[in-house]
Motif scaffolding. Structure first.
Motif, mmCIF file in Angstrom:
data_model
loop_
_atom_site.group_PDB
_atom_site.id
_atom_site.type_symbol
_atom_site.label_atom_id
_atom_site.label_comp_id
_atom_site.label_asym_id
_atom_site.label_seq_id
_atom_site.Cartn_x
_atom_site.Cartn_y
_atom_site.Cartn_z
ATOM 1 N N ALA A 131 0.858 -1.188 0.000
ATOM 2 C CA ALA A 131 0.000 0.000 0.000
ATOM 3 C C ALA A 131 0.890 1.232 0.000
ATOM 4 C CB ALA A 131 -0.923 0.010 1.220
ATOM 5 N N LEU A 132 0.310 2.359 -0.380
ATOM 6 C CA LEU A 132 1.009 3.639 -0.325
ATOM 7 C C LEU A 132 0.528 4.373 0.923
ATOM 8 C CD1 LEU A 132 2.935 5.348 -2.328
ATOM 9 C CD2 LEU A 132 0.911 6.789 -2.571
ATOM 10 N N VAL A 133 1.429 4.554 1.886
ATOM 11 C CA VAL A 133 1.089 5.245 3.126
ATOM 12 C C VAL A 133 1.532 6.699 3.007
ATOM 13 C CG1 VAL A 133 1.502 5.372 5.609
ATOM 14 C CG2 VAL A 133 1.256 3.145 4.489
ATOM 15 N N VAL A 134 0.639 7.617 3.351
ATOM 16 C CA VAL A 134 0.884 9.040 3.137
ATOM 17 C C VAL A 134 0.618 9.821 4.418
ATOM 18 C CG1 VAL A 134 0.379 11.036 1.681
ATOM 19 C CG2 VAL A 134 0.010 8.728 0.780
ATOM 20 N N PHE A 135 1.521 10.737 4.726
ATOM 21 C CA PHE A 135 1.298 11.754 5.753
ATOM 22 C C PHE A 135 1.229 13.107 5.054
ATOM 23 C CE2 PHE A 135 2.966 8.417 8.449
ATOM 24 C CZ PHE A 135 2.304 8.596 9.658
ATOM 25 N N ALA A 136 0.170 13.859 5.318
ATOM 26 C CA ALA A 136 0.025 15.215 4.785
ATOM 27 C C ALA A 136 -0.095 16.167 5.965
ATOM 28 C CB ALA A 136 -1.205 15.307 3.889
ATOM 29 N N ASP A 137 0.823 17.102 6.054
ATOM 30 C CA ASP A 137 0.923 17.968 7.226
ATOM 31 C C ASP A 137 0.771 19.432 6.797
ATOM 32 O OD1 ASP A 137 1.329 18.880 9.778
ATOM 33 O OD2 ASP A 137 3.497 18.585 9.764
ATOM 34 N N ILE B 59 3.925 16.910 2.117
ATOM 35 C CA ILE B 59 3.470 15.524 2.017
ATOM 36 C C ILE B 59 4.672 14.598 1.917
ATOM 37 C CG2 ILE B 59 2.194 13.880 0.580
ATOM 38 C CD1 ILE B 59 0.409 16.183 -0.309
ATOM 39 N N GLY B 60 4.568 13.443 2.564
ATOM 40 C CA GLY B 60 5.563 12.396 2.432
ATOM 41 C C GLY B 60 4.876 11.054 2.282
ATOM 42 N N PHE B 61 5.397 10.198 1.407
ATOM 43 C CA PHE B 61 4.793 8.871 1.267
ATOM 44 C C PHE B 61 5.849 7.797 1.085
ATOM 45 C CE2 PHE B 61 4.571 10.437 -3.213
ATOM 46 C CZ PHE B 61 5.241 9.401 -3.865
ATOM 47 N N TYR B 62 5.426 6.564 1.360
ATOM 48 C CA TYR B 62 6.306 5.396 1.239
ATOM 49 C C TYR B 62 5.430 4.190 0.967
ATOM 50 C CZ TYR B 62 10.239 2.265 2.312
ATOM 51 O OH TYR B 62 11.250 1.331 2.231
ATOM 52 N N ALA B 63 5.857 3.312 0.077
ATOM 53 C CA ALA B 63 5.068 2.153 -0.311
ATOM 54 C C ALA B 63 5.648 0.880 0.289
ATOM 55 C CB ALA B 63 5.008 2.029 -1.833
ATOM 56 N N VAL C 241 4.761 2.610 7.608
ATOM 57 C CA VAL C 241 4.177 3.791 8.255
ATOM 58 C C VAL C 241 5.284 4.650 8.865
ATOM 59 C CG1 VAL C 241 2.567 4.598 10.015
ATOM 60 C CG2 VAL C 241 2.051 2.520 8.708
ATOM 61 N N ASN C 242 6.229 4.013 9.545
ATOM 62 C CA ASN C 242 7.313 4.764 10.182
ATOM 63 C C ASN C 242 8.165 5.506 9.151
ATOM 64 O OD1 ASN C 242 6.457 3.699 12.625
ATOM 65 N ND2 ASN C 242 7.934 2.027 12.587
ATOM 66 N N THR C 243 8.428 4.855 8.023
ATOM 67 C CA THR C 243 9.254 5.498 7.000
ATOM 68 C C THR C 243 8.499 6.623 6.313
ATOM 69 O OG1 THR C 243 10.358 3.366 6.655
ATOM 70 C CG2 THR C 243 10.741 5.072 5.018
ATOM 71 N N GLU D 189 20.072 7.622 5.313
ATOM 72 C CA GLU D 189 20.224 6.483 6.207
ATOM 73 C C GLU D 189 18.985 6.412 7.097
ATOM 74 O OE1 GLU D 189 22.690 4.371 6.273
ATOM 75 O OE2 GLU D 189 24.181 5.341 4.998
ATOM 76 N N VAL D 190 18.311 5.276 7.116
ATOM 77 C CA VAL D 190 17.116 5.093 7.933
ATOM 78 C C VAL D 190 17.389 3.995 8.949
ATOM 79 C CG1 VAL D 190 14.666 4.498 7.949
ATOM 80 C CG2 VAL D 190 15.614 5.830 6.057
ATOM 81 N N LYS D 191 17.165 4.293 10.205
ATOM 82 C CA LYS D 191 17.420 3.332 11.274
ATOM 83 C C LYS D 191 16.609 2.070 11.042
ATOM 84 C CE LYS D 191 17.564 2.949 16.302
ATOM 85 N NZ LYS D 191 17.273 3.637 17.590
#
Length: 317
Positions: free
Chosen positions: A9-15, A97-101, A116-118, A154-156
């Protein structure tokens, strides 16, 4: 509700950006009314494109699309609406906006997991009127979307860095710096062949991208221990970024750094990028702290993290 997963799925945060300044400019009631109107319009766009809104987090919306292409289109439409829609344009606000699939886990009317975290990390890196994502989430759609690479990130928790991109939602925007469509950032897998060695009178400690970070302090569990009264228990932190080591001081007395060929620099509650070779002194200037110096050098990575070292006098002269 029993947890269940969806494979992609494509998870999106819009702030909403600019809300703090708006509260100061027009007062709490008017600002809240404008923000509510904006969220209402944005929510309508999401639903019209078959997106599912998970929740509102203050001025932020978390939503997802099972059709990733439609989700990216929706993100572009949201920012276009802020440019063209009367209510949004006149609100004095903007959106980032940021998204990650990837796979997501559903539970208790919420979504969880690495995707979701990414996605949350993506929106934290976005600016007003910007859509930020990773290349893998957008590159598979051919010419359907325009985007440009920004940097490697770099992502933890991830073994490899991810390539950060900006979605060009307004292709006619002449304010953007031109980037050739064929241009790409260099592959960074080679940088994992490198490490930074930190050499004390007692040990050599290696910092690699896979490790993530090292800590320096007076006592364990610090990765590099320097037993000196000038050194704080949690004195500093070291990370590798793009084949460069970055030291962040978090101490009482500060840290002195001499990069090879440069002047001595004092760092206190801030960060500094280390050169390929040099000296670190905790709490005292380098010349006043000859017995507790940490020398560093960038070199080819070796297997293992800590090695017993008798190299202090031979490698660092």
């Amino acid at each position: 509700m029993n947890p269940h997963a969806h494979p992609h799925a494509l998870v999106v945060f819009a702030d909403i950006a600019g809300s703090t300044a708006l509260y100061e400019q027009v007062g709490d009631i008017e600002a809240q009314q404008r923000i509510s109107r904006c969220l209402e319009v944005v929510s309508g766009i999401i639903r019209e494109n078959n997106g599912e809104i998970v929740k509102y987090i203050g001025d932020e919306i978390l939503f997802y699309f099972l059709d990733c292409k439609q989700g990216i289109t929706s993100c572009c439409e949201v920012l276009t609406a802020f440019r063209d829609h009367d209510i949004l344009r006149e609100s004095g606000l903007a959106m980032k906006i940021g998204f990650y699939a990837g796979p997501i886990l559903f539970a208790d009317r919420d979504i969880f997991g690495d995707t979701v975290n990414t996605a949350a990390r993506m929106v934290s890196l976005a600016k007003a009127n910007q859509v930020v994502c990773d290349k893998a989430s957008i590159a598979g759609f051919g010419n359907a979307f325009q985007y440009r690479p920004i940097t490697w990130l770099e992502v933890k928790g991830k073994a490899e860095p991810i390539q950060l991109c900006e979605v060009i939602w307004a292709p006619d925007d002449t304010d953007l710096t031109y980037l050739s469509p064929s241009r790409d950032l260099p592959n960074v897998s080679a940088r994992h062949q490198w490490c930074m060695e930190f050499i004390t009178p007692f040990e050599t400690v290696e910092l690699t991208h896979q490790q993530g970070s090292l800590t320096i302090g007076r006592v364990q569990p610090a990765d590099i221990c320097i037993d000196s009264p000038q050194v704080s228990r949690n004195h500093a932190k070291l990370v590798l970024r793009h084949r460069k080591a970055v030291l962040t001081d978090q101490s009482t007395n500060g840290t002195f750094v001499v990069n090879e060929g440069g002047d001595e620099l004092y760092v206190h509650r801030e960060e500094i990028t280390l050169a390929n070779r040099g000296v670190i002194s905790l709490g005292l200037p380098v010349e006043e702290n000859k017995d507790h110096q940490i020398r560093f050098v960038l070199k080819k990575a070796k297997v293992g993290r800590k090695v017993s070292s008798s190299l202090y006098s031979t490698q660092t002269t």
